[in-house]
Design an enzyme around this catalytic site. Structure first.
Site, PDB file in Angstrom:
ATOM      1  CD  GLU A  29      46.187  43.585  34.098  1.00 40.57           C
ATOM      2  OE1 GLU A  29      46.653  42.612  34.488  1.00 40.57           O
ATOM      3  OE2 GLU A  29      46.647  44.176  32.883  1.00 40.57           O
ATOM      4  CG  HIS A  67      51.726  43.596  34.415  1.00 36.03           C
ATOM      5  ND1 HIS A  67      51.260  42.508  33.727  1.00 36.03           N
ATOM      6  CD2 HIS A  67      53.119  43.506  34.335  1.00 36.03           C
ATOM      7  CE1 HIS A  67      52.586  41.597  33.320  1.00 36.03           C
ATOM      8  NE2 HIS A  67      53.376  42.500  33.756  1.00 36.03           N
TER       9      HIS A  67
END
Length: 589
Positions: free
Chosen positions: A51, A190
């Site tokens: 990320e 995510h």
């Protein structure tokens, strides 16, 4: 995972192949095998997800790292950490990932995390969904911190999925879509470790699918994963109805013309492989462009499949098969049946009393073989048919002066005397190769001693052509004369496979299941096998190429003769023994 449109160094996009295999970087693994030869179930994969702040890799904006190490479907370890980026996390990225500045304030910097991550990656294949993005950040981090990039093999599950997962299954190839297709128990959200876990399930689903296409090793995965032309990918549906198991497959064009014939022990896997990047042959790619359907012919055994392939190629002359489409036109060497026999090269075996041997691989090889016999036996070389009594005024050629022909054309030798010469030629063709080999090699040695090396090489080539052609003929003729032969070979999964051969032709094939009495299956095969009539000897009742194939199967270790109606023997002093001797001495090169 954040944006997939990142750029590296001056805005240039990073391009990685689906599977990055640099030959100079391949490692050795246990047992001394190269990495490319490692079965996929023995490969250690590290599935990685990053990320980021959404910036360029050079900015170093990694906010979280998640990695999962697996091998053979077994979880070996996980790696997860938040990372303090050098800049603030944009609000829309914080909303997407749930990672904000407060969460990473106390996290280690990338410089402190990178050594542990590289150690976790060591010796593994690196897997990522949209790998260029993640690998770009890691490479940039290594360059900035002074750590050498380990150059791992990289697998991109996005690009692999584009070749394996159709639009009918998923609207796109995002991780969330693929996780649903493959039934991942982990839903991507995510966050790095969650997405890495979901990618593991996607990876296993993709590998299971390409395993059905014959992809079993890391090297095969590399070959498969190269880019497939769109026009080839669009025709993958042609393989949908092809069954598994041994048999023959035929590619047809729109006019139903047969374009290509092939055989395989697993029809479905083989035909599917044509629509992957593993297929590199330009002629086959050209064929696929015009193919409109595939016909499969299941067979009882792989041997039957190979035989049917030979017959179908001969029947249809498919334009994209490179092998001989006219095996029946192969040349033979003939010792004629006349008062003064001679040697000639012919294309057809007839019931005319002549002695035939072959077939040879080409006209040139047959002519070389004739020359080899003529070097050893003073048989006439003129083509005219000679009367039993010499014609008045006939003249002899130079061979008489050289002592290499008895000159029956002028009455230099009578029919009875010449019959002994013809008998020597007959023996050389059918039973005893030693006189021809000895004469040819002695002549070659004399020429080599005189430094006439090209002539010596020609003599050697004549001997080899003679031995190869006559050895083939001496193997074929006995089987071509056998009315019925049944061979059996034990199957790896238990039971037996059987071949019924009549006059050199496969008349039937069958298998018996494990644990069953095989003899009823043999009797059923004999009762239902094709009725075969003999051809003109020594021709088999089929294409010689088929009989060659049957002989190779019958001569395999472990094949048993269940029944033999007739005699099967080859001459002890025949060409095969001499050819084997020359091969051991390296003279067949």
């Amino acid at each position: 995972m954040a944006s997939s449109n990142a750029a590296v160094n001056a805005g240039q996009p990073l391009q990685l192949p689906l599977l990055e295999l640099d030959e100079s970087e391949l490692l050795t693994v246990a047992g001394g095998r190269r990495e490319a030869e490692t079965p996929l179930h023995e490969v250690t994969f590290v599935v990685l997800d990053l990320e980021t702040t959404g910036g360029a890799p050079a900015d170093g904006g990694i906010t979280e790292i998640g990695a999962v190490k697996v091998r053979g479907g077994e979880l070996l370890g996980e790696f997860q950490t938040l990372v303090r980026p050098p800049s603030s996390i944009p609000p829309f990225i914080a909303l997407l990932t749930g990672i904000n500045d407060l969460m990473v304030a106390g996290a280690p910097s990338l410089d402190g995390v990178l050594p542990s991550l590289l150690e976790f990656l060591s010796g593994s294949v690196l897997v990522a969904h949209n790998a260029p993005y993640d690998v770009g950040f890691l490479k940039a981090a290594c360059a900035r911190t002074g750590h050498p990039w380990p150059k791992p093999t990289v697998l991109d599950t996005v690009r692999l999925a584009r070749q394996v997962v159709t639009r009918d299954e998923a609207p796109n190839h995002k991780l969330s879509s693929l996780a649903r297709v493959f039934g991942s128990p982990t839903t991507p959200d995510h966050r790095a470790l969650t997405d890495a876990r979901a990618t593991v399930h996607v990876l296993h689903g993709l590998l299971e699918r390409i395993g059905g296409l014959g992809v079993r090793t890391l090297g095969e995965l590399h070959a498969y994963s190269a880019q497939v032309p769109e026009r080839t990918r669009r025709k993958r549906h042609l393989a949908d109805d092809v069954p598994s198991g041994p048999g023959v497959y035929l590619f047809h064009d729109e006019r139903d013309r047969v374009l290509y014939v092939g055989t395989s022990v697993d029809l479905r896997t083989r035909v599917r492989s044509y629509f992957t990047a593993a297929e590199k042959r330009s002629r086959v790619r050209e064929m696929l462009a015009i193919a409109s359907r595939v016909t499969a012919v299941p067979c009882a055994t792989a041997l039957e499949g190979r035989v049917r392939e030979i017959r179908l190629i001969a029947e249809h002359s498919p334009p994209y098969n490179r092998r001989s489409r006219n095996p029946e036109r192969a040349p033979w060497v003939k010792l004629t049946a006349e008062a003064y026999p001679r040697l000639s090269v012919v294309r057809q075996v007839r019931a005319d009393g002549g002695v035939y041997v072959g077939p040879f691989s080409s006209q040139g090889q047959a002519e070389l073989a004739v020359a080899a016999v003529q070097e050893a036996v003073p048989i006439r070389r003129c083509a005219a048919r000679l009367p039993r009594q010499a014609s008045p005024g006939a003249s002899a050629c130079l061979l008489l002066e050289l002592g290499r022909c008895g000159a029956p054309c002028i009455g230099g030798i009578d029919v009875e005397g010449y019959a002994a010469v013809a008998a020597r030629a007959r023996e050389a063709l059918l039973r005893d190769a030693e006189p021809v080999v000895r004469a040819g090699l002695e002549r070659a040695n004399r020429m080599a001693g005189d430094q006439r090396y090209e002539e010596a090489a020609l003599q050697r080539d004549r001997v080899l052509a003679y031995l190869r052609g006559t050895a083939r003929g001496q193997r074929l003729a006995p089987v071509a004369a056998i009315p019925q032969l049944v061979g059996a070979r034990r199957r790896a999964q238990g039971g037996w496979e059987f071949a019924l051969v009549r006059y050199g032709r496969l008349a039937g094939a069958s298998v018996s299941p494990a644990g069953a009495d095989p003899m009823p299956y043999v009797e059923a095969l004999k009762a239902t096998g094709e009725m075969v009539l003999p051809a003109v000897a020594p021709m088999p009742a089929t294409h010689p190429e088929e009989t060659d194939l049957l002989l190779r199967w019958l001569e395999q270790p472990g094949v048993r003769l269940v029944e033999l109606d007739g005699e099967w023997a080859v001459p002890a002093a025949g060409a095969a023994r001499a050819l084997a001797r020359l091969t051991r001495y390296g003279l067949d090169a």
